[in-house]
Design an enzyme around this catalytic site. Structure first.
Site, mmCIF file in Angstrom:
data_model
loop_
_atom_site.group_PDB
_atom_site.id
_atom_site.type_symbol
_atom_site.label_atom_id
_atom_site.label_comp_id
_atom_site.label_asym_id
_atom_site.label_seq_id
_atom_site.Cartn_x
_atom_site.Cartn_y
_atom_site.Cartn_z
ATOM 1 N N LYS A 1 -0.558 -9.418 -10.698
ATOM 2 C CA LYS A 1 0.579 -9.866 -9.892
ATOM 3 C C LYS A 1 0.350 -9.413 -8.458
ATOM 4 O O LYS A 1 0.522 -8.250 -8.131
ATOM 5 C CB LYS A 1 1.909 -9.309 -10.394
ATOM 6 C CG LYS A 1 3.067 -10.082 -9.732
ATOM 7 C CD LYS A 1 4.347 -9.317 -9.648
ATOM 8 C CE LYS A 1 4.447 -8.384 -8.482
ATOM 9 N NZ LYS A 1 4.393 -9.011 -7.139
ATOM 10 N N GLU B 1 -1.331 4.604 -7.743
ATOM 11 C CA GLU B 1 -1.752 5.047 -6.406
ATOM 12 C C GLU B 1 -0.568 4.789 -5.488
ATOM 13 O O GLU B 1 -0.185 3.651 -5.272
ATOM 14 C CB GLU B 1 -3.014 4.291 -5.983
ATOM 15 C CG GLU B 1 -3.735 4.959 -4.825
ATOM 16 C CD GLU B 1 -3.305 4.390 -3.496
ATOM 17 O OE1 GLU B 1 -2.324 4.925 -2.915
ATOM 18 O OE2 GLU B 1 -3.919 3.415 -3.044
ATOM 19 N N CYS C 1 -2.502 3.028 3.135
ATOM 20 C CA CYS C 1 -1.958 4.173 2.372
ATOM 21 C C CYS C 1 -2.602 5.487 2.788
ATOM 22 O O CYS C 1 -1.983 6.533 2.692
ATOM 23 C CB CYS C 1 -2.111 3.935 0.882
ATOM 24 S SG CYS C 1 -3.759 3.471 0.403
ATOM 25 N N GLU D 1 6.310 8.384 4.379
ATOM 26 C CA GLU D 1 5.281 7.410 4.732
ATOM 27 C C GLU D 1 5.949 6.281 5.516
ATOM 28 O O GLU D 1 6.791 5.559 4.977
ATOM 29 C CB GLU D 1 4.637 6.856 3.459
ATOM 30 C CG GLU D 1 3.525 5.884 3.744
ATOM 31 C CD GLU D 1 2.803 5.416 2.495
ATOM 32 O OE1 GLU D 1 3.475 5.076 1.518
ATOM 33 O OE2 GLU D 1 1.562 5.392 2.516
HETATM 34 P P1 ADP Z 1 5.452 -1.752 -0.833
HETATM 35 O O1 ADP Z 1 6.484 -0.844 -0.259
HETATM 36 O O2 ADP Z 1 4.057 -1.450 -0.477
HETATM 37 O O3 ADP Z 1 5.812 -3.211 -0.760
HETATM 38 P P2 ADP Z 1 6.212 -1.810 -3.577
HETATM 39 O O4 ADP Z 1 6.056 -0.689 -4.531
HETATM 40 O O5 ADP Z 1 7.582 -2.276 -3.260
HETATM 41 O O6 ADP Z 1 5.406 -1.345 -2.330
HETATM 42 O O7 ADP Z 1 5.382 -3.068 -4.060
HETATM 43 C C1 ADP Z 1 4.099 -3.000 -4.603
HETATM 44 C C2 ADP Z 1 3.966 -3.996 -5.721
HETATM 45 O O8 ADP Z 1 4.894 -3.667 -6.750
HETATM 46 C C3 ADP Z 1 4.293 -5.432 -5.302
HETATM 47 O O9 ADP Z 1 3.407 -6.310 -5.970
HETATM 48 C C4 ADP Z 1 5.709 -5.603 -5.808
HETATM 49 O O10 ADP Z 1 6.062 -6.941 -6.085
HETATM 50 C C5 ADP Z 1 5.658 -4.791 -7.097
HETATM 51 N N1 ADP Z 1 6.977 -4.379 -7.594
HETATM 52 C C6 ADP Z 1 8.119 -4.165 -6.891
HETATM 53 N N2 ADP Z 1 9.130 -3.832 -7.719
HETATM 54 C C7 ADP Z 1 8.631 -3.818 -8.980
HETATM 55 C C8 ADP Z 1 9.168 -3.531 -10.281
HETATM 56 N N3 ADP Z 1 10.443 -3.217 -10.450
HETATM 57 N N4 ADP Z 1 8.332 -3.596 -11.342
HETATM 58 C C9 ADP Z 1 7.043 -3.914 -11.198
HETATM 59 N N5 ADP Z 1 6.482 -4.208 -10.011
HETATM 60 C C10 ADP Z 1 7.247 -4.161 -8.911
#
Ligand code: ADP
Length: 422
Positions: free
Chosen positions: A114, A190, A224, A321
């Site tokens: 994804k 990570e 990161c 961060e």
């Molecule tokens: P960032 O702040 O770098 O956008 P996120 O942790 O929000 O970091 O997003 C990183 C990835 O995790 C993206 O692919 C996002 O769609 C996915 N993501 C966000 N929320 C969820 C969730 N509840 N479960 C699984 N994946 C998620």
């Protein structure tokens, strides 16, 4: 497929990526505001290198023979863990994709990826190229979508055996919870950082200024391992600050498709506003804004390269961060003080040290709690070097042959040897 066959099709995909570097860099540039030039010379070639590294590893996976006691013999068999879910962020869409899927493919797993909702295009293109490379249907699956729906479905799926995640700490926790509630799939996380770059009095100041600028402003600070906390020893502090400000002011912000640009726009409105909020917070916490601090254009998500001085460890801008072009500068006196300050956040992803003194470099390398330490360099990445976090930067390692083990089960096979002479 045999390991050799897997390696062969992985290399074929790498060949196709080389042929399509221009389009791939364009897709990531359009999606994420990344510099087109750097996409062509860094992101895509690094993704290719990652894939080829693990293509070479696919036929070098072996177990051990075991000296079990009694009239038995034993060996371990490494088997692919099964279906690997991959959930990745938007800052390095191509590199993240291959950082995660390459060792999984080498292990003999299938993947369901994804991509981040902001940057799905190159991932879809990779699925297309995988087909052309002869990777069978169902091996590399790309499911674009949002986190709480598509991402959560992967994390809680009963038929996904492992999840590899890069992103925020909050979502990392959700993924572990989903794993615990569903099938106890293995998880590797990570989760970002607040990496210190420690510059000692004996450093070549110009080199230190250049490295510190790169460490925080490369890819608009959306990295990161960005060197967001810069600790400078008191003897060179004043000179360093003067030069760092000039260097930041010379870092050109603009159109990411223009080859003279150093830094494009933040990825989206949310990040743009978040970074500006942190800049306001830094001012209200009492840090001194030396340069930057506002949008760099009337239109678009451009932010000026920003430097704060007089930052204290307990300020939020020194702990959180920010994921944007914001450097926090701090002064230190002794090595012990530098080590203590470097270790004073919840994160532990990377650290940089600039010194000509080997003893200082070695001592600090051993004392900082971080998964990667760069000495007199920064962002020196290589597929051979395991990469991951200490503390709340996560666990599990990407890169290196050890990453293949994340995606394998180890089976012990014990056989009776009734007529053993020993
Ligand atoms: P960032 O702040 O770098 O956008 P996120 O942790 O929000 O970091 O997003 C990183 C990835 O995790 C993206 O692919 C996002 O769609 C996915 N993501 C966000 N929320 C969820 C969730 N509840 N479960 C699984 N994946 C998620």
């Amino acid at each position: 497929m045999s390991g050799y066959e897997r390696g062969r099709v992985m290399n074929k995909l790498a060949d196709l990526m080389e042929q399509h570097t221009e389009e791939l860099a364009l897709l990531d540039g359009a999606d994420a505001g990344k510099l087109l030039l750097l996409g062509k010379i860094i992101d895509i070639p690094a993704a290719v290198q990652m894939l080829r590294y693990y293509a070479g590893g696919a036929d070098k996976i072996h177990g051990e023979s075991l000296r079990v006691s009694g009239k038995y013999q034993g060996y371990t068999l490494k088997e692919p863990i099964g279906v690997v879910g991959v959930i990745i962020p938007w800052n390095f869409p191509s590199l993240m994709f291959f950082l995660k899927i390459s060792p999984a493919l080498a292990a003999g797993c299938t993947v369901v990826v994804k991509p981040a909702e902001q940057t799905p295009l190159s991932a879809l293109y990779y699925a297309h190229l995988a087909k052309l490379a002869g990777i069978p249907d169902g091996v590399i699956n790309v499911v674009p979508g949002f986190g709480p729906t598509a991402g959560a479905a992967i994390a809680s799926h009963m038929d996904v055996d492992s999840v590899a995640f890069t992103g925020s700490g909050e979502v990392g926790r959700l993924i572990m919870e989903a794993s615990a509630r569903s099938n106890l799939k293995t998880v590797s996380l990570e989760l970002g950082g607040k990496s210190p770059l420690i510059i000692f009095d004996d450093a070549d100041i110009d080199m230190a200024v250049e490295l510190s600028r790169l460490a925080i402003f490369f890819n608009k600070g959306e990295v990161c391992v960005a060197g967001s906390r810069v600790y400078v020893q008191e003897g060179i502090y004043d000179e360093f600050v003067k030069k760092a400000v000039v260097a930041a002011q010379n870092w050109k912000v603009g159109d990411p498709f223009d080859v003279t640009t150093n830094m494009g726009p933040q990825v989206d409105k949310e990040q743009f506003e978040r970074v500006l909020r942190y800049i306001d917070l830094g001012k209200s916490e009492g840090a001194t804004l030396l340069t930057g601090g506002k949008p760099a254009a009337d239109k678009g998500y451009y932010i000026e390269p920003t430097i704060f001085a007089d930052v204290k460890e307990d300020m939020q801008i020194a702990q959180d961060e920010i994921f944007g072009p914001v450097m926090s500068l701090m002064k230190f006196k002794t090595i012990d003080e530098a080590i203590e300050k470097a270790n004073c956040t919840k994160y532990g992803l990377a650290a940089g040290i600039i010194t000509k003194d080997l003893n200082i470099a070695n001592r600090v390398s051993r004392s900082v709690r971080a998964g990667t330490v760069w000495v007199n360099c920064y962002f020196a990445f290589d597929p051979e070097a395991p990469f991951g976090g200490y503390k709340m930067s996560g666990f599990g390692r990407d890169q290196g042959m050890m990453a293949i083990d994340k995606y394998m089960q180890v089976k012990s096979v014990i056989t009776a040897v009734p007529d053993s002479p020993w």
